[in-house]
Design an enzyme around this catalytic site. Structure first.
Site, PDB file in Angstrom:
ATOM      1  N   TYR A  92     -19.629   5.625  22.734  1.00 42.04           N
ATOM      2  CA  TYR A  92     -18.313   5.068  22.425  1.00 42.04           C
ATOM      3  C   TYR A  92     -17.678   5.896  21.307  1.00 42.04           C
ATOM      4  O   TYR A  92     -17.894   7.101  21.230  1.00 42.04           O
ATOM      5  CB  TYR A  92     -18.436   3.567  22.086  1.00 42.04           C
ATOM      6  CG  TYR A  92     -17.123   2.856  22.230  1.00 42.04           C
ATOM      7  CD1 TYR A  92     -16.491   2.774  23.468  1.00 42.04           C
ATOM      8  CD2 TYR A  92     -16.489   2.288  21.140  1.00 42.04           C
ATOM      9  CE1 TYR A  92     -15.271   2.157  23.611  1.00 42.04           C
ATOM     10  CE2 TYR A  92     -15.257   1.663  21.271  1.00 42.04           C
ATOM     11  CZ  TYR A  92     -14.656   1.602  22.514  1.00 42.04           C
ATOM     12  OH  TYR A  92     -13.430   0.995  22.652  1.00 42.04           O
ATOM     13  N   LYS A 165     -16.742   0.779  26.854  1.00 42.22           N
ATOM     14  CA  LYS A 165     -16.700  -0.577  26.296  1.00 42.22           C
ATOM     15  C   LYS A 165     -17.694  -1.477  27.019  1.00 42.22           C
ATOM     16  O   LYS A 165     -18.418  -2.268  26.397  1.00 42.22           O
ATOM     17  CB  LYS A 165     -15.293  -1.141  26.429  1.00 42.22           C
ATOM     18  CG  LYS A 165     -14.964  -2.222  25.417  1.00 42.22           C
ATOM     19  CD  LYS A 165     -14.709  -1.609  24.056  1.00 42.22           C
ATOM     20  CE  LYS A 165     -14.273  -2.629  23.030  1.00 42.22           C
ATOM     21  NZ  LYS A 165     -13.901  -2.018  21.753  1.00 42.22           N
TER      22      LYS A 165
END
Length: 554
Positions: A92, A165
């Site tokens: 991420y 995510k």
């Protein structure tokens, strides 16, 4: 004629590679298609991590993990879960930002759903290709990629933010990967680099706006909520002009969540809850300056304002205790470039008359307001300089200062400086990971206001409760559950728990969220044994049984 590959080896949800036993290889028709040795999942994970560590850069590690993800989903999540604190910045923020920029040039295979605003009639058919039943989807993450992680508009390439995510949701809270759907809404792009790149994979026109855009959002929400009526609909990295507007228009009709606004606001609220346990000063007596009044900054302002209301202030009085500063300076009524969501926080002209000629800067505002809490979401490096910090420290015994901008080169101030300029009295949390700071004989651990501490458990709790919608009470419960995992009153203690214990932290948050959903009367399920219900809902990256010749992850 190309060589045939058995489907069980092609599907990342069913493939287990060298872990297939001799009996399984016989039954599944893969005899001779794998080396003879049979490895355990532990052995596979050890080898995969060893290979990962050989990669020279975080971007190379991202690609390595992405290829593993496309090959063997269980093994991918086992490696990610076992090394989550180390790999979170790889899968991420910030590494995914670099991967997004290179998406069209390094495209390998599709993952997720691509929706085109030029073909709104294809929205339903696009989801139907997943062949998922209404009760088989718990979570859908969607982006239109207008404001990706501070790097701006990256069009269709933003699909990687939705994929990333969801990876965090699964690794941190055990949301089943087969029940999660990443989506990108390709509405065009205003990024000239992409529009002039012959290899760009998205729509080649400027961003659609106005009625066409709004109709596309409406079509998306109506369709996905009809197809997957139990799913939490997560919005990610929408531009400031749309993010808040969409949330406010649809939050009471659909089960939606915007992490940039609500998640960022809630994790900052968690840090503030911890800090106020140290100062002993209630929320209703706080004076807050937020430097950077975009989606995140105003989302934080909203959460702190709501905390003041819960602590006894009326909404108008609470709003008056929050000062927002943006590029044009302190927001003042009548400014021509105020956004609609900034208007409630704009100060009356009479209040600030005589403060300064022209725009009112941060230092001037601090000198007049005497804030107890100073928050930075500006991406203006060094904005919280010595002059600003010492001016704030003159008006409060324990200044609460949260420089939340990231990456490191964008942060408003480093904790070592904040402690030095306040004689060790500052209570601080940051948006980036920071090593402990030694000051005055005390080792100060710096909490990271990482949304990953909150949103995975929030999502898990919403699923376990079968909540009809996400309430303010559920967000508050999540924030308090995060804050409750540390005792900030000990000398040098962090305001937030470490990221390394995310799965345990997410379980704690999930239980608090379920209780809040029940209290707010939005829960369709009220488990008798809440701890067991949360535990049972957390998917574990382990190889499951092989029913009817098909491999299933548990």
């Amino acid at each position: 004629m190309p060589m045939h590959t058995p489907p069980v080896l092609l599907n990342p949800l069913t493939n287990r590679g060298t872990a297939f036993t001799a009996e399984e290889r016989e039954r599944l028709g893969v005899v001779g298609r794998l080396p003879d040795a049979v490895l355990t999942l532990d052995q596979q994970a050890e080898r995969a991590y060893e290979q990962l560590r050989e990669e020279p850069t975080n971007l190379a590690k991202f690609v390595n993990l992405e290829q593993l993800h496309d090959r063997n989903e269980v093994l991918y999540y086992r490696v990610l879960r076992d090394h989550l604190a180390e790999l979170l910045p790889v899968v991420y923020d910030p590494t995914v930002g670099e991967a997004i920029k290179r998406f069209s040039h390094e495209y390998r295979q599709p993952r997720g759903v691509f929706l085109s605003i030029d073909r709104p009639q294809d929205v339903r058919r696009s989801f139907e290709t997943l062949q998922l039943h209404p009760d088989e989807v718990d979570l859908v993450v969607v982006t239109d990629a207008e404001e990706i992680l501070g790097i701006g508009d990256w069009g269709v390439q933003g699909i990687q933010i939705s994929v990333g995510k969801l990876a965090v949701y699964t690794a941190a809270a055990g949301l089943h990967p087969g029940r999660c759907v990443p989506v990108v809404m390709d509405v065009g792009t205003d990024n000239e680099i992409l529009l002039n790149d012959p290899l760009y994979l998205g729509i080649r026109h400027s961003r659609a706006r106005g009625k066409q855009y709004d109709a596309f959002i409406e079509t998306y929400l109506e369709t996905v909520s009809e197809l997957y009526p139990n799913a939490l609909l997560h919005f990610e990295d929408f531009g400031p002009g749309n993010a808040r507007r969409i949330l406010e228009a649809y939050r009471d009709r659909y089960r939606i969540f915007n992490d940039d606004m609500q998640g960022t606001g809630a994790i900052t609220l968690a840090a503030a809850v911890s800090a106020l346990k140290v100062t002993g000063v209630p929320f209703r007596e706080q004076r807050v300056i937020v430097f950077g009044a975009g989606t995140a900054g105003v989302g934080i302002a909203d959460q702190l304002r709501d905390a003041m209301v819960r602590d006894g202030l009326d909404a108008q009085e609470a709003t008056r205790r929050v000062w927002l500063i943006d590029k044009q300076g302190l927001l003042v009524e009548g400014m021509p470039d105020l956004r609609d969501y900034q208007v409630p926080y704009a100060r009356p002209v009479a209040e600030v008359r005589g403060w300064a000629e022209g725009g009112i800067d941060l230092l001037t505002t601090v000198q007049h307001v005497h804030p107890t809490i100073l928050i930075g979401t500006s991406t203006s490096p060094g904005a919280f300089d010595r002059q600003v910090v010492t001016a704030m420290a003159k008006g409060v015994e324990r200044p609460i200062i949260f420089p939340l901008s990231n990456p490191t080169e964008k942060i408003e101030a480093m904790p070592a400086d904040l402690l030095a300029w306040t004689d060790g009295k500052a209570l601080t949390a940051t948006g980036i990971p920071v090593d402990p700071v030694e000051y005055g004989g005390v080792r100060h651990s710096i909490g990271q206001a990482n949304n990953a501490l909150l949103y995975p458990g929030l999502g898990l709790g919403t699923v376990v409760a079968g909540a009809d919608r996400l309430t303010a009470g559920m967000l508050l419960a999540a924030a308090e559950a995060v804050a409750g995992q540390v005792d900030a009153r000990a000398p040098g203690a962090p305001l937030l728990p470490p990221v390394k214990n995310l799965r345990a932290s997410s379980a704690v948050v999930a239980k608090a969220v379920v209780r809040a959903a029940v209290a707010d009367k939005v829960a369709n399920r009220q488990p008798d044994d809440l701890a067991q219900a949360v535990h049972d809902a957390m998917w574990q990256p382990a190889y499951g049984p092989l029913p009817d010749g098909q491999e299933a992850s548990t």
